[in-house]
Design a protein around this motif. Structure first.
Motif, PDB file in Angstrom:
ATOM      1  N   GLU A 348       1.013  -1.230   0.070  1.00 46.88           N
ATOM      2  CA  GLU A 348       0.022   0.178   0.162  1.00 46.88           C
ATOM      3  C   GLU A 348       0.912   1.321   0.144  1.00 46.88           C
ATOM      4  O   GLU A 348       0.521   2.222  -0.650  1.00 46.88           O
ATOM      5  CB  GLU A 348      -0.840   0.015   1.183  1.00 46.88           C
ATOM      6  N   ALA A 349       2.083   1.278   0.763  1.00 49.66           N
ATOM      7  CA  ALA A 349       2.831   2.496   0.879  1.00 49.66           C
ATOM      8  C   ALA A 349       3.491   2.415  -0.627  1.00 49.66           C
ATOM      9  O   ALA A 349       3.600   3.850  -0.977  1.00 49.66           O
ATOM     10  CB  ALA A 349       3.955   2.092   2.008  1.00 49.66           C
ATOM     11  N   MET A 350       3.931   1.587  -1.157  1.00 46.71           N
ATOM     12  CA  MET A 350       4.542   1.619  -2.518  1.00 46.71           C
ATOM     13  C   MET A 350       3.489   2.249  -3.478  1.00 46.71           C
ATOM     14  O   MET A 350       3.975   2.958  -4.443  1.00 46.71           O
ATOM     15  CB  MET A 350       5.023   0.160  -3.040  1.00 46.71           C
ATOM     16  N   GLU A 351       2.153   1.679  -3.348  1.00 47.52           N
ATOM     17  CA  GLU A 351       1.309   2.316  -4.237  1.00 47.52           C
ATOM     18  C   GLU A 351       1.339   3.727  -4.148  1.00 47.52           C
ATOM     19  O   GLU A 351       0.861   4.614  -5.057  1.00 47.52           O
ATOM     20  CB  GLU A 351      -0.134   1.508  -4.096  1.00 47.52           C
ATOM     21  N   ALA A 352       1.155   4.315  -2.752  1.00 46.55           N
ATOM     22  CA  ALA A 352       0.844   5.609  -2.702  1.00 46.55           C
ATOM     23  C   ALA A 352       2.030   6.379  -2.929  1.00 46.55           C
ATOM     24  O   ALA A 352       2.001   7.700  -3.301  1.00 46.55           O
ATOM     25  CB  ALA A 352       0.800   5.936  -0.968  1.00 46.55           C
ATOM     26  N   PHE A 353       3.266   5.827  -2.859  1.00 41.30           N
ATOM     27  CA  PHE A 353       4.540   6.662  -3.286  1.00 41.30           C
ATOM     28  C   PHE A 353       4.250   6.727  -4.905  1.00 41.30           C
ATOM     29  O   PHE A 353       4.624   7.844  -5.176  1.00 41.30           O
ATOM     30  CB  PHE A 353       5.789   5.642  -3.241  1.00 41.30           C
ATOM     31  N   HIS A 354       4.073   5.774  -5.504  1.00 35.50           N
ATOM     32  CA  HIS A 354       3.936   6.028  -6.980  1.00 35.50           C
ATOM     33  C   HIS A 354       2.831   6.956  -7.359  1.00 35.50           C
ATOM     34  O   HIS A 354       3.000   8.080  -8.424  1.00 35.50           O
ATOM     35  CB  HIS A 354       3.598   4.778  -7.947  1.00 35.50           C
ATOM     36  N   LEU A 355       1.729   6.791  -6.823  1.00 35.01           N
ATOM     37  CA  LEU A 355       0.425   7.772  -7.222  1.00 35.01           C
ATOM     38  C   LEU A 355       1.023   9.177  -6.833  1.00 35.01           C
ATOM     39  O   LEU A 355       0.821  10.309  -7.724  1.00 35.01           O
ATOM     40  CB  LEU A 355      -0.475   7.477  -6.241  1.00 35.01           C
ATOM     41  N   LEU A 356       1.963   9.550  -5.573  1.00 29.47           N
ATOM     42  CA  LEU A 356       2.208  10.831  -5.178  1.00 29.47           C
ATOM     43  C   LEU A 356       3.174  11.498  -6.308  1.00 29.47           C
ATOM     44  O   LEU A 356       3.028  12.557  -6.795  1.00 29.47           O
ATOM     45  CB  LEU A 356       2.460  11.165  -3.917  1.00 29.47           C
ATOM     46  N   ALA A 357       3.948  10.600  -6.588  1.00 25.17           N
ATOM     47  CA  ALA A 357       5.346  10.931  -7.680  1.00 25.17           C
ATOM     48  C   ALA A 357       4.429  11.169  -8.791  1.00 25.17           C
ATOM     49  O   ALA A 357       4.940  12.421  -9.332  1.00 25.17           O
ATOM     50  CB  ALA A 357       6.047   9.753  -7.908  1.00 25.17           C
ATOM     51  N   ARG A 358       3.385  10.441  -9.339  1.00 27.07           N
ATOM     52  CA  ARG A 358       2.947  10.827 -11.068  1.00 27.07           C
ATOM     53  C   ARG A 358       2.263  11.864 -10.924  1.00 27.07           C
ATOM     54  O   ARG A 358       1.854  12.555 -11.883  1.00 27.07           O
ATOM     55  CB  ARG A 358       2.581   9.454 -11.474  1.00 27.07           C
ATOM     56  N   MET A 359       1.259  11.992  -9.551  1.00 29.91           N
ATOM     57  CA  MET A 359       0.062  12.961  -9.757  1.00 29.91           C
ATOM     58  C   MET A 359       0.403  14.243  -9.442  1.00 29.91           C
ATOM     59  O   MET A 359      -0.451  15.252  -9.615  1.00 29.91           O
ATOM     60  CB  MET A 359      -1.230  12.116  -9.124  1.00 29.91           C
ATOM     61  N   GLU A 360       1.518  14.238  -8.379  1.00 32.04           N
ATOM     62  CA  GLU A 360       1.680  15.486  -7.931  1.00 32.04           C
ATOM     63  C   GLU A 360       2.926  15.910  -7.997  1.00 32.04           C
ATOM     64  O   GLU A 360       3.574  17.019  -7.502  1.00 32.04           O
ATOM     65  CB  GLU A 360       1.460  15.384  -6.269  1.00 32.04           C
ATOM     66  N   GLY A 361       4.130  15.050  -8.583  1.00 36.76           N
ATOM     67  CA  GLY A 361       5.318  15.301  -8.756  1.00 36.76           C
ATOM     68  C   GLY A 361       6.166  15.651  -7.463  1.00 36.76           C
ATOM     69  O   GLY A 361       7.180  16.390  -7.152  1.00 36.76           O
ATOM     70  N   ILE A 362       5.726  14.666  -6.504  1.00 33.32           N
ATOM     71  CA  ILE A 362       6.304  14.690  -5.237  1.00 33.32           C
ATOM     72  C   ILE A 362       6.673  13.268  -4.864  1.00 33.32           C
ATOM     73  O   ILE A 362       6.146  12.376  -4.721  1.00 33.32           O
ATOM     74  CB  ILE A 362       5.383  15.180  -4.129  1.00 33.32           C
ATOM     75  N   LEU A 363       8.235  13.214  -4.708  1.00 30.60           N
ATOM     76  CA  LEU A 363       8.686  11.811  -4.184  1.00 30.60           C
ATOM     77  C   LEU A 363       8.663  11.503  -2.635  1.00 30.60           C
ATOM     78  O   LEU A 363       9.420  12.201  -2.014  1.00 30.60           O
ATOM     79  CB  LEU A 363       9.977  11.524  -4.763  1.00 30.60           C
ATOM     80  N   PRO A 364       7.840  10.940  -2.347  1.00 32.65           N
ATOM     81  CA  PRO A 364       7.625  10.932  -0.811  1.00 32.65           C
ATOM     82  C   PRO A 364       8.628  10.035  -0.197  1.00 32.65           C
ATOM     83  O   PRO A 364       9.031   8.816  -0.923  1.00 32.65           O
ATOM     84  CB  PRO A 364       6.204  10.629  -0.266  1.00 32.65           C
ATOM     85  N   ALA A 365       9.257  10.069   1.101  1.00 42.23           N
ATOM     86  CA  ALA A 365      10.045   8.917   1.755  1.00 42.23           C
ATOM     87  C   ALA A 365       9.388   7.981   1.982  1.00 42.23           C
ATOM     88  O   ALA A 365       7.733   8.068   1.962  1.00 42.23           O
ATOM     89  CB  ALA A 365      10.528   9.321   3.214  1.00 42.23           C
ATOM     90  N   LEU A 366       9.727   6.542   2.089  1.00 38.27           N
ATOM     91  CA  LEU A 366       8.837   5.322   2.354  1.00 38.27           C
ATOM     92  C   LEU A 366       8.036   5.534   3.358  1.00 38.27           C
ATOM     93  O   LEU A 366       7.109   5.134   3.459  1.00 38.27           O
ATOM     94  CB  LEU A 366       9.702   4.143   2.074  1.00 38.27           C
ATOM     95  N   GLU A 367       8.648   6.231   4.438  1.00 35.65           N
ATOM     96  CA  GLU A 367       8.018   6.279   5.675  1.00 35.65           C
ATOM     97  C   GLU A 367       6.700   7.182   5.501  1.00 35.65           C
ATOM     98  O   GLU A 367       5.600   6.626   5.959  1.00 35.65           O
ATOM     99  CB  GLU A 367       8.955   7.221   6.725  1.00 35.65           C
ATOM    100  N   SER A 368       6.691   8.321   5.007  1.00 34.50           N
ATOM    101  CA  SER A 368       5.715   8.957   4.664  1.00 34.50           C
ATOM    102  C   SER A 368       4.673   8.434   3.702  1.00 34.50           C
ATOM    103  O   SER A 368       3.424   9.116   3.781  1.00 34.50           O
ATOM    104  CB  SER A 368       6.176  10.414   4.224  1.00 34.50           C
ATOM    105  N   SER A 369       5.120   7.722   2.854  1.00 29.00           N
ATOM    106  CA  SER A 369       4.158   6.849   1.970  1.00 29.00           C
ATOM    107  C   SER A 369       3.048   6.387   2.691  1.00 29.00           C
ATOM    108  O   SER A 369       2.059   6.131   2.180  1.00 29.00           O
ATOM    109  CB  SER A 369       5.034   5.997   1.029  1.00 29.00           C
ATOM    110  N   HIS A 370       3.359   5.926   3.853  1.00 25.34           N
ATOM    111  CA  HIS A 370       2.376   5.006   4.464  1.00 25.34           C
ATOM    112  C   HIS A 370       1.398   5.906   4.933  1.00 25.34           C
ATOM    113  O   HIS A 370       0.321   5.536   5.095  1.00 25.34           O
ATOM    114  CB  HIS A 370       3.290   4.459   6.014  1.00 25.34           C
ATOM    115  N   ALA A 371       1.848   7.277   5.505  1.00 29.45           N
ATOM    116  CA  ALA A 371       0.793   8.269   5.914  1.00 29.45           C
ATOM    117  C   ALA A 371       0.042   8.826   4.608  1.00 29.45           C
ATOM    118  O   ALA A 371      -1.387   8.902   4.687  1.00 29.45           O
ATOM    119  CB  ALA A 371       1.428   9.386   6.388  1.00 29.45           C
ATOM    120  N   VAL A 372       0.458   8.871   3.477  1.00 30.64           N
ATOM    121  CA  VAL A 372      -0.348   8.966   2.237  1.00 30.64           C
ATOM    122  C   VAL A 372      -1.178   8.057   1.787  1.00 30.64           C
ATOM    123  O   VAL A 372      -2.522   8.376   1.566  1.00 30.64           O
ATOM    124  CB  VAL A 372       0.774   9.061   1.108  1.00 30.64           C
ATOM    125  N   ALA A 373      -0.802   6.835   2.115  1.00 32.76           N
ATOM    126  CA  ALA A 373      -1.672   5.756   1.765  1.00 32.76           C
ATOM    127  C   ALA A 373      -3.040   5.769   2.834  1.00 32.76           C
ATOM    128  O   ALA A 373      -3.967   5.527   2.410  1.00 32.76           O
ATOM    129  CB  ALA A 373      -1.245   4.417   1.893  1.00 32.76           C
TER     130      ALA A 373
END
Lengths: 411, 266
Positions: A348-373
């Motif tokens: 789930e964190a990986m999915e959020a990571f890719h979504l934020l990268a592609r939709m917002e142009g932000i590469l989040p830390a893997l830690e923060s990707s959990h919060a985004v998810a």
């Protein structure tokens, strides 16, 4: 299975009134350390209690946060991501834009200034993902202090870039090969260094764990995140968010965001722990969601351990969440029913990571990707006019090698 | 009178310094533990400190940490340790046994259950390294079951706190001879001597000195001013790698005999 003693959860009227003078958050927290550490902890507590009310100290801290860290960090409405999710607006608190790329600097700036005021020429730190190590090395360089960072050998392998950054900043990085060779072992080793070299050494703990006064002090230094965010929400959106979320390893970025909102009872608070390959798989680091009360690293809190009381080896794709304990204030908030803690898996964190990268142009830390998810899950439950505030605690540059390796890409 | 008090009373009557060896339960092997305990007594131990393995021994140095890791890898837990004390008691009802370890295994086992089982097994005292005076309310069931809570005092302990520790000390007070982890190599005998003299003048409980005692010479220096000498890391190091229980027993006796002799020559 042995059942832990039932915990008395006090009826809480003011969540800002904790910890009590003994450093306890209800049943949690405290000072579970060897006798040799009681004196240095008393010295630190005395110094910090004085400094936290010292206008000169607070003004110096404020100057550094503004001109060195780059605060305040903005709120950012992730419009395309929100539209994609199809629910409430997702608002990101951009701690990834801080100097050194994460919230960790809020704390190291503060503790660095405390070290300086206490006249300690040497600082030590433990680090998992390397973000706290980098933030400590940064502050040491700026204040002219010697810096030694303890880091698990496993983490050194998966966070090579941060290791090199620390070295560039003049810090010595000591690999820790005991136990599971991760964050908890680095913390043990740093604690041993401190016990041995306490006369000239200040130990900068990187999360809201450890013995009192660390959970309180690290929280205080990170609470700027929530103070800014709450004021920004009122200014920019005219109201408080419906829900707020952050990732929880030790829990410093989460308590940093949550603390200012604790007495706003209508704001739902959700912490996202690392569920790794799923809580059922046993390969996770979800201390609150799946652990039990115990004693680790100087405080009573929720821990992951076996029936013999041996601390478990945890798993998470993100080194910064790979920790079998959690800050005692989070344990307190869980038992008081003020915050919920849920697991977010690696996938789930990986999915959020890719979504934020592609939709917002932000590469989040893997830690923060959990919060985004987790923010995406919360947004789905709310109507379009809803507001979900998510702490984007760090940026993902440090993680590109981990992600490439996981996805079979050679960089 | 408890076994610990009795032992220190007879040491005092005989004008002898107590010898307290520490071993990690389950290292070098689970099979060797009970035989090792008897061997320690035969070689002159007055009290045995039995380490309960813990995965995160913050106050211990690499030697004891690795011994703990080896024991845990062999599946050793608190239940095994209590069982071994029970077995030891079948042949030895005089030598006091103190369990030394960290709080989490006891917390998870449950304080009430642990207190009852430890007392039944024949444990006399418990030293929980990460449970200072301020957090000791949880240990009440242990006290109720007759187990002595052994307290640590350190060179960094402030005077007011030292007075408090001297007052509550029971069994014996364990003076950590410097502000480091177990097994480190520094020891300023003169400095320790004056501090221990001060503590002994204030505490009714006897004072054992440990952390950094490595051999007959350092033990003898400490014997000049302490009621007992604790020897841990150096012994654990010597036992590491002993392939059989017999070999572990032989090594323990070889190691302890000259130390006992040095203490008695004092």
């Amino acid at each position: 299975m042995a059942t832990p003693a039932p915990l008395a959860t006090p009826a809480v009227t003011d969540f800002h009134a904790w910890p009590d003078p003994h450093g306890r958050f209800g049943q949690f927290g405290g000072q579970y350390v060897a006798e040799t550490l009681m004196a240095p902890l008393a010295e630190l507590t005395e110094a910090y209690e004085r400094l936290r009310k010292d206008p000169e100290f607070l003004a110096e801290l404020d100057r550094d946060l503004t001109h060195y860290v780059g605060r305040p960090s903005p709120l950012y409405h992730a419009e395309r991501l929100s539209a994609h999710v199809g629910g409430a607006r997702i608002i990101l608190k951009r701690e990834d834009l801080n100097h050194t790329g994460a919230h960790k600097i809020n704390n190291t700036i503060g503790q660095g200034l405390v070290a300086k005021r206490m006249g300690k020429p040497r600082i030590i730190a433990e680090t998992g993902a390397g973000q706290h190590g980098v933030a400590s090395a940064t502050v040491a360089a700026r204040l002219g202090l010697k810096c030694v960072v303890y880091m698990g050998a496993t983490d050194i392998e998966r966070q090579k870039i941060n290791v090199y950054r620390m070295k560039l900043l003049g810090a010595e990085v000591v690999p820790v090969t005991s136990g599971s060779k991760t964050l908890k072992d680095a913390l043990n080793e740093a604690m041993r260094d401190w016990v041995t070299n306490v006369a000239d050494t200040f130990y900068i703990i990187g999360t809201v764990a450890g013995p009192h006064p660390y959970p309180m002090m690290v929280r205080d230094f990170n609470a700027i995140v929530g103070r800014e965010a709450r004021a920004q929400m009122l200014t920019e959106y005219g109201r408080l968010p419906d829900a707020i979320t952050a990732c929880v390893g030790g829990g410093s970025n989460a308590i940093g965001l949550f603390h200012e909102f604790l007495n706003d009872r209508d704001v739902r608070i959700v912490g996202a722990e690392a569920a790794g390959e799923g809580i059922g798989s046993g390969l996770h680091a979800a201390s609150l969601a799946a652990g039990r009360p115990g004693v680790l690293h100087g405080n009573r809190t929720y821990v992951l351990c076996d029936d013999n009381g041996q601390i478990a080896e945890t798993h998470s794709i993100s080194a910064g969440l790979d920790y079998p304990g959690v800050g005692p204030e989070h344990a307190f908030l869980k038992d008081a029913g003020r915050a919920e803690y849920v697991g977010v898996t690696d996938a789930e964190a990986m999915e959020a990571f890719h979504l934020l990268a592609r939709m917002e142009g932000i590469l989040p830390a893997l830690e923060s990707s959990h919060a985004v998810a987790q923010a995406m899950k919360l947004a789905r439950e709310l109507p379009r006019e809803g507001l979900v505030l998510c702490n984007l605690s760090g940026r993902g540059d440090k993680d590109v090698h981990t992600i490439a390796a996981r996805e079979g890409v050679t960089v | 009178m408890s076994r610990i008090d009795q032992r220190f009373a007879s040491l005092k009557a005989a004008g002898r310094t107590g010898l307290i060896p520490f071993i990690t339960a389950g290292d070098p092997s689970p099979e060797a533990v009970v035989a090792l305990m008897h061997a320690l007594v035969e070689a002159g131990a007055d009290l045995i400190e039995l380490g309960v393995p813990f995965s995160d021994p913050m106050a211990d140095g690499p030697v004891i940490q690795h011994a703990s890791e080896r024991a845990i890898a062999r599946g050793v837990g608190l239940g095994d340790v209590l069982r071994w004390v029970g077995e030891f008691r079948q042949r030895d009802t005089d030598t006091p046994v103190v369990l030394m370890g960290y709080l989490n295994p006891v917390e998870i086992h449950g304080y009430e259950a642990f207190a009852a089982e430890a007392a039944t097994a024949g444990v006399d005292g418990v030293l929980l390294v990460d449970c200072p005076l301020e957090e000791s309310a949880v240990l009440e069931p242990l006290r109720a079951a007759g187990l002595k809570t052994i307290r640590l005092a350190a060179p960094t302990t402030a005077p007011a706190r030292m007075a408090q520790l001297c007052e509550v000390a029971e069994g014996f007070l364990y003076y950590v001879s410097f502000a480091g982890i177990t097994g480190a190599g520094r020891l300023s005998t003169r400095d320790i001597a004056s501090r221990v003299a001060d503590i002994r003048s204030r505490a009714s409980a006897p004072v054992a000195v440990g952390f950094g005692v490595r051999d007959a010479q350092s033990a003898k220096e400490i014997a000049a001013f302490a009621d007992a000498v604790v020897i841990g890391s150096a012994l654990v190091e010597r036992l590491d790698g002993a392939g059989t229980a017999d070999e572990a027993v032989a090594r323990a006796k070889d190691f302890l005999a000259p130390i006992r002799a040095a203490l008695d020559a004092h």
